[in-house]
Design a protein around this motif. Structure first.
Motif, PDB file in Angstrom:
ATOM      1  N   LYS A  56     -10.199   4.904   2.715  1.00 29.87           N
ATOM      2  CA  LYS A  56      -9.542   3.731   2.149  1.00 29.87           C
ATOM      3  C   LYS A  56      -9.034   4.022   0.739  1.00 29.87           C
ATOM      4  O   LYS A  56      -9.798   4.452  -0.125  1.00 29.87           O
ATOM      5  N   LEU A  57      -7.731   3.783   0.543  1.00 22.08           N
ATOM      6  CA  LEU A  57      -7.129   3.935  -0.774  1.00 22.08           C
ATOM      7  C   LEU A  57      -5.846   3.123  -0.827  1.00 22.08           C
ATOM      8  O   LEU A  57      -5.024   3.212   0.083  1.00 22.08           O
ATOM      9  N   VAL A  58      -5.694   2.355  -1.890  1.00 23.24           N
ATOM     10  CA  VAL A  58      -4.456   1.619  -2.160  1.00 23.24           C
ATOM     11  C   VAL A  58      -3.773   2.287  -3.342  1.00 23.24           C
ATOM     12  O   VAL A  58      -4.423   2.622  -4.333  1.00 23.24           O
ATOM     13  N   ILE A  59      -2.467   2.461  -3.221  1.00 19.17           N
ATOM     14  CA  ILE A  59      -1.665   2.992  -4.315  1.00 19.17           C
ATOM     15  C   ILE A  59      -0.663   1.920  -4.708  1.00 19.17           C
ATOM     16  O   ILE A  59       0.069   1.407  -3.866  1.00 19.17           O
ATOM     17  N   GLU A  60      -0.651   1.593  -5.987  1.00 19.69           N
ATOM     18  CA  GLU A  60       0.288   0.621  -6.532  1.00 19.69           C
ATOM     19  C   GLU A  60       1.186   1.320  -7.546  1.00 19.69           C
ATOM     20  O   GLU A  60       0.684   1.995  -8.451  1.00 19.69           O
TER      21      GLU A  60
END
Length: 121
Positions: A56-60
């Protein structure tokens, strides 16, 4: 996930910023390494720029407006919720995508590998 949110996410995919396009073109090649990213994906009540579900990883990607107090406060609330759902958030400045793509990709790869290590524990 509501229908209007799905429609909004689709619209965002159709009008990606130049920085998003540039990063997306690199991230989608990582499938061969087992890192599958999705772009402009609804998570809860938010639409995230990029997400990898394993690990799980979010990149903004952030522009200069994220330096303003109201944006910083909203980003902090959003990041706290996403992290509470098990999605660490990696924020990257748009300018870094243009000036330091290699460094951006190293930061993303490091975050993904840390997530894999955490999954094995």
């Amino acid at each position: 996930m509501t229908r209007p949110m799905v429609k909004h996410a689709r619209a965002l995919r159709k009008r990606m910023t130049p920085q998003e396009v540039r990063l997306w073109n690199r991230l989608k090649t990582w499938r061969a390494d087992g890192f599958v990213f999705r772009r402009h994906t609804p998570l809860g009540r938010y639409i995230v720029d990029f997400v990898c579900f394993t690990p799980k990883l979010v990149i903004e990607l952030d522009g200069g407006q994220h330096n303003l107090d109201d944006h910083r406060a909203a980003d902090a609330i959003r990041d706290a919720w996403l992290q509470g759902e098990g999605f660490p958030v990696l924020r990257i400045w748009n300018m870094d995508v243009h000036r330091n793509m290699d460094g951006v990709l190293i930061s993303i790869r490091d975050a993904l590998e840390a997530g894999l290590r955490d999954m094995r524990r």
